[in-house]
Design an enzyme around this catalytic site. Sequence first.
Site, PDB file in Angstrom:
ATOM      1  N   GLN A  74       0.811  -1.229   0.000  1.00  0.00           N
ATOM      2  CA  GLN A  74       0.000   0.000   0.000  1.00  0.00           C
ATOM      3  C   GLN A  74       0.839   1.271   0.000  1.00  0.00           C
ATOM      4  OE1 GLN A  74      -3.227   0.446  -0.373  1.00  0.00           O
ATOM      5  NE2 GLN A  74      -3.890  -1.685  -0.257  1.00  0.00           N
TER       6      GLN A  74
ATOM      7  N   CYS B 162     -10.743  -7.477   0.646  1.00  0.00           N
ATOM      8  CA  CYS B 162     -10.795  -8.918   0.941  1.00  0.00           C
ATOM      9  C   CYS B 162     -11.694  -9.235   2.113  1.00  0.00           C
ATOM     10  CB  CYS B 162      -9.410  -9.495   1.159  1.00  0.00           C
ATOM     11  SG  CYS B 162      -8.215  -8.344   1.705  1.00  0.00           S
TER      12      CYS B 162
ATOM     13  N   GLY C 154       1.541  -4.932  -8.518  1.00  0.00           N
ATOM     14  CA  GLY C 154       1.320  -4.023  -9.639  1.00  0.00           C
ATOM     15  C   GLY C 154      -0.045  -3.349  -9.672  1.00  0.00           C
TER      16      GLY C 154
HETATM   17  C1  LIG Z   1      -1.200  -4.482   2.408  1.00  0.00           C
HETATM   18  C2  LIG Z   1      -1.548  -5.497   1.378  1.00  0.00           C
HETATM   19  N1  LIG Z   1      -0.781  -6.578   1.225  1.00  0.00           N
HETATM   20  C3  LIG Z   1      -1.038  -7.515   0.298  1.00  0.00           C
HETATM   21  C4  LIG Z   1      -2.129  -7.411  -0.528  1.00  0.00           C
HETATM   22  C5  LIG Z   1      -2.398  -8.482  -1.551  1.00  0.00           C
HETATM   23  O1  LIG Z   1      -2.055  -8.031  -2.819  1.00  0.00           O
HETATM   24  P1  LIG Z   1      -2.662  -8.706  -4.166  1.00  0.00           P
HETATM   25  O2  LIG Z   1      -4.059  -8.208  -4.280  1.00  0.00           O
HETATM   26  O3  LIG Z   1      -1.764  -8.210  -5.242  1.00  0.00           O
HETATM   27  O4  LIG Z   1      -2.572 -10.169  -3.989  1.00  0.00           O
HETATM   28  C6  LIG Z   1      -2.986  -6.310  -0.403  1.00  0.00           C
HETATM   29  C7  LIG Z   1      -4.207  -6.197  -1.232  1.00  0.00           C
HETATM   30  O5  LIG Z   1      -5.174  -5.616  -0.839  1.00  0.00           O
HETATM   31  C8  LIG Z   1      -2.680  -5.330   0.569  1.00  0.00           C
HETATM   32  O6  LIG Z   1      -3.444  -4.244   0.714  1.00  0.00           O
END
Ligand SMILES: Cc1ncc(COP(=O)(O)O)c(C=O)c1O
Length: 381
Positions: A178, A323, A199
């Site tokens: 982030q 999520c 990305g």
């Molecule tokens: C702090 C953080 N780490 C990891 C992720 C996971 O990333 P990705 O969506 O590329 O799997 C997110 C996604 O929301 C995130 O906000």
Amino acid sequence: MIYLDNSATTKPYPEVLDSYITVAGKFFGNPSSLHALGGKAEKLLQQARAQVAGILGVKSEEIVFTSGGTESNNLALKGATMAAASRGKHIILSAIEHPSVSNAAEHLKESGFHSTIVPVDKTGKINVKDIIKEIKEDTILVSVMHVNNETGIIQPINEIGKALLDYPKILFHVDYVQGVGKVPLDLTECKIDLCSISGHKFHGLKGTGALFVRDGIRLHPLLSGGNQEKIRRSGTENVAGAVSMAKALRMTMESQQAHSDRMTEVLSILRKSVEGIPGAVIHTPEHGSAPHILNFSLSGVKAEVFVHALEEKGIYVSTTSACSSRHSKGSKTLLAMGVPQDLAESAIRISLSYENTPEEAEFAGQAMREAAIRLREVMSR
Ligand SMILES: Cc1ncc(COP(=O)(O)O)c(C=O)c1O
């Protein structure tokens, strides 16, 4: 449309899409192939790696391309601990890590690892001393995120890294997903050994990401196969994805230089609007947090109803993180900060990109105020 859900994902830059299409269409060779088409793809991949490394201030060989933040975090947590298991099996992480870190640590328990979750204070910040006091003989990894995805709080990564210099056998992983392009992080200044980026959080494409792995650190690969990425991540490389991500990273860093004052202004307009809504409780501290995230609850207003009311006006915000927004148990981050359950269950997150304007913020602020007042009236009937 006013898109204020950029921590969930960002809109790809048109230039990023163009570069993906060009590379995927013209340079489709397998980088491992010996012929010229393979050679061209390999060259582009290495150029993308050098670009990403250059922007992050590290060496090309230290960049492993992955499919995104989740994979990078899993590779760091599982790959590094599995490779260091002969030294110990203890992991330390904060109470507000992304599930791709906390669940990876949880899964490692099945392989005999154990973890300590360090609490955060009421602003969501971790105290370096609380980490250091949890270090045991068998501690092999500390994982702390840079910017929290729900509230935007910035963790004292430099201080933690410096404190960990006294423990050279402990690896330090930082989830930088982030923070990229919003809050600077110097990977070389402090002892960061592993660092994840994604990305699609900076106008690149979904399915692209990288893990920085400091020179000399061994990783047990999660994927077995053709030993690509120096045996750290098997699978035919996503050349177009890597090239387009390198472009997105460069463009985001340029936007940061050009528009960071505007982003601060946009967030401050939104903060003032929320402050003016009766019953609003803001969870993102005004100081020490990232310039693109504002998290708040509106007592007496259901978050989902509020999100949909704004959507009717073309404004896109989210309930906590993408999520967890489909499970309404309440934000783990807010609960760890001591926010009461009812407020933690009704949190709203606004997250900006450099493309948002002060005019959009004024419009969204007014719309939020009107929606909150209207919904509270309806709900109290
Ligand atoms: C702090 C953080 N780490 C990891 C992720 C996971 O990333 P990705 O969506 O590329 O799997 C997110 C996604 O929301 C995130 O906000």
